[in-house]
Write a protein that holds these residues in place. Structure first.
Motif, short mmCIF file in Angstrom:
data_model
loop_
_atom_site.label_atom_id
_atom_site.label_comp_id
_atom_site.label_asym_id
_atom_site.label_seq_id
_atom_site.Cartn_x
_atom_site.Cartn_y
_atom_site.Cartn_z
N GLY A 31 27.12 54.17 36.68
CA GLY A 31 27.73 53.75 37.86
C GLY A 31 27.92 52.23 37.73
O GLY A 31 28.72 51.63 38.51
N GLY A 32 27.49 51.63 36.71
CA GLY A 32 27.89 49.95 36.25
C GLY A 32 26.82 49.21 36.56
O GLY A 32 25.66 49.60 36.53
N ALA A 33 27.26 47.87 36.62
CA ALA A 33 26.35 46.66 36.57
C ALA A 33 26.67 45.72 37.67
O ALA A 33 27.85 45.65 37.80
N CYS A 34 25.66 45.21 38.15
CA CYS A 34 26.12 44.06 39.12
C CYS A 34 25.76 42.91 38.33
O CYS A 34 24.93 42.98 37.47
N THR A 35 26.65 41.92 38.84
CA THR A 35 26.57 40.39 38.04
C THR A 35 26.63 39.53 39.13
O THR A 35 27.23 39.67 40.17
N ARG A 36 26.12 38.22 38.61
CA ARG A 36 26.29 36.87 39.06
C ARG A 36 27.32 36.12 38.24
O ARG A 36 27.10 36.25 37.18
N VAL A 37 28.22 35.35 38.91
CA VAL A 37 29.15 34.63 38.41
C VAL A 37 28.43 33.42 38.01
O VAL A 37 27.71 32.62 38.65
N LYS A 38 28.41 32.87 36.67
CA LYS A 38 27.88 31.92 36.23
C LYS A 38 28.97 30.51 35.85
O LYS A 38 28.74 29.40 35.68
N ALA A 39 30.18 31.10 35.36
CA ALA A 39 31.32 30.36 35.14
C ALA A 39 32.32 30.91 35.57
O ALA A 39 32.59 31.93 35.24
N GLY A 40 33.24 30.29 36.45
CA GLY A 40 34.52 31.01 36.92
C GLY A 40 35.67 30.53 36.14
O GLY A 40 35.60 30.12 35.06
N GLY A 41 36.98 31.16 36.71
CA GLY A 41 38.17 31.11 36.04
C GLY A 41 38.99 32.02 36.38
O GLY A 41 38.80 32.92 37.35
N ARG A 42 40.05 32.21 35.81
CA ARG A 42 41.12 33.12 36.19
C ARG A 42 40.99 34.20 34.96
O ARG A 42 40.97 34.07 33.88
N ILE A 43 41.04 35.50 35.56
CA ILE A 43 40.98 36.60 34.54
C ILE A 43 42.13 37.43 34.88
O ILE A 43 42.92 37.47 35.82
N ALA A 44 42.67 38.02 33.76
CA ALA A 44 43.88 39.32 33.79
C ALA A 44 43.49 40.59 32.96
O ALA A 44 42.99 40.56 32.07
N LEU A 45 44.33 41.58 33.41
CA LEU A 45 44.32 42.74 32.61
C LEU A 45 44.73 42.40 31.39
O LEU A 45 45.39 41.70 30.99
N GLY A 46 43.82 42.94 30.17
CA GLY A 46 44.19 42.81 28.97
C GLY A 46 43.35 41.87 28.39
O GLY A 46 43.42 41.42 27.10
N ASP A 47 42.64 41.09 28.99
CA ASP A 47 41.65 39.90 28.56
C ASP A 47 40.61 40.46 27.83
O ASP A 47 40.11 41.57 28.10
N ALA A 48 40.08 39.87 26.97
CA ALA A 48 39.07 39.99 25.86
C ALA A 48 37.61 39.99 26.59
O ALA A 48 37.71 39.10 27.23
N VAL A 49 36.85 41.05 26.37
CA VAL A 49 35.34 41.06 27.11
C VAL A 49 34.58 41.07 25.84
O VAL A 49 34.55 41.91 24.76
N THR A 50 33.48 40.12 25.68
CA THR A 50 32.31 40.12 24.86
C THR A 50 31.20 40.06 25.37
O THR A 50 30.91 39.35 26.86
N VAL A 51 30.11 40.31 24.94
CA VAL A 51 28.83 40.47 25.37
C VAL A 51 28.33 39.29 24.63
O VAL A 51 28.34 39.06 23.44
N ILE A 52 27.66 38.19 25.51
CA ILE A 52 26.92 36.95 24.75
C ILE A 52 25.38 36.80 25.10
O ILE A 52 25.10 37.23 26.19
N GLN A 53 24.77 36.19 24.45
CA GLN A 53 23.23 35.92 24.80
C GLN A 53 23.28 34.91 25.73
O GLN A 53 24.23 33.77 25.66
N PRO A 54 22.34 34.83 26.71
CA PRO A 54 22.42 33.80 27.73
C PRO A 54 22.04 32.44 26.98
O PRO A 54 21.35 32.38 25.88
N GLY A 55 22.77 31.50 27.46
CA GLY A 55 22.76 30.07 27.03
C GLY A 55 23.54 29.79 25.64
O GLY A 55 23.70 28.59 25.38
N ILE A 56 24.17 30.58 25.23
CA ILE A 56 25.17 30.49 24.28
C ILE A 56 26.63 30.52 24.49
O ILE A 56 27.04 31.34 25.15
N THR A 57 27.32 29.58 24.24
CA THR A 57 28.80 29.35 24.72
C THR A 57 29.66 29.56 23.60
O THR A 57 29.35 29.75 22.40
#
Length: 156
Positions: A130-156
């Motif tokens: 069914g998916g996951a719920c999330t909290r926004v930590k950093a905002g911005g504009r997103i668009a179809l086709g944007d890359a998606v990555t998993v990152i470790q907390p606190g790593i930029t």
């Protein structure tokens, strides 16, 4: 960790309202997806369900199990991701462009899924389908086709 791509964006202006498909959207820490009724953090709230994510493969598996072809947005998730395994660990983060989302809880399917297709609630239950719920930590504009990555907390 391998990356994926953002293949769907949807929002609803009011609870139980119709889902609107978008090609791009602004995401903010205080409001989630611009124009989505669930993203705003309430006073004294934790914002645990600001933006919901779902994997395309999980939706396709549920549809195959039911022998249905229902559009993904009927799940009422905000973002559809392809080619990535959403972490099933609260605290892990997903980056889409400059937007950073923190996994908070599993997005449990509810009885309303039965109105979409008989058996859908059960088909979305195993393994966080069914998916996951999330909290926004950093905002911005997103668009179809944007890359998606998993990152470790606190790593930029």
């Amino acid at each position: 960790m391998p990356g994926g791509v953002l293949v769907g964006i949807a929002r609803h202006a009011r609870p139980k309202g119709p889902m609107e498909l978008l090609e791009t959207v602004e995401v903010t820490v205080d409001g989630g997806l611009d124009g989505d009724c669930r993203g705003r953090v309430k006073p004294n709230g934790r914002g645990r369900r600001q933006v919901t994510l779902m994997e395309r493969g999980d939706w396709q598996a549920a549809m195959a199990e039911l022998g249905q072809a229902v559009p993904w947005q009927e799940r009422r998730a905000n973002l559809l991701l392809d080619g990535i395994d959403i972490p099933q660990v609260p605290g892990m983060r997903i980056r889409i462009g400059t937007v950073e989302l923190e996994i908070t809880v599993e997005c449990d399917p509810c009885f309303r899924m039965e109105a979409v297709a008989p058996g859908l609630e059960a088909a979305l239950t195993p393994d966080w389908r069914g998916g996951a719920c999330t909290r926004v930590k950093a905002g911005g504009r997103i668009a179809l086709g944007d890359a998606v990555t998993v990152i470790q907390p606190g790593i930029t």
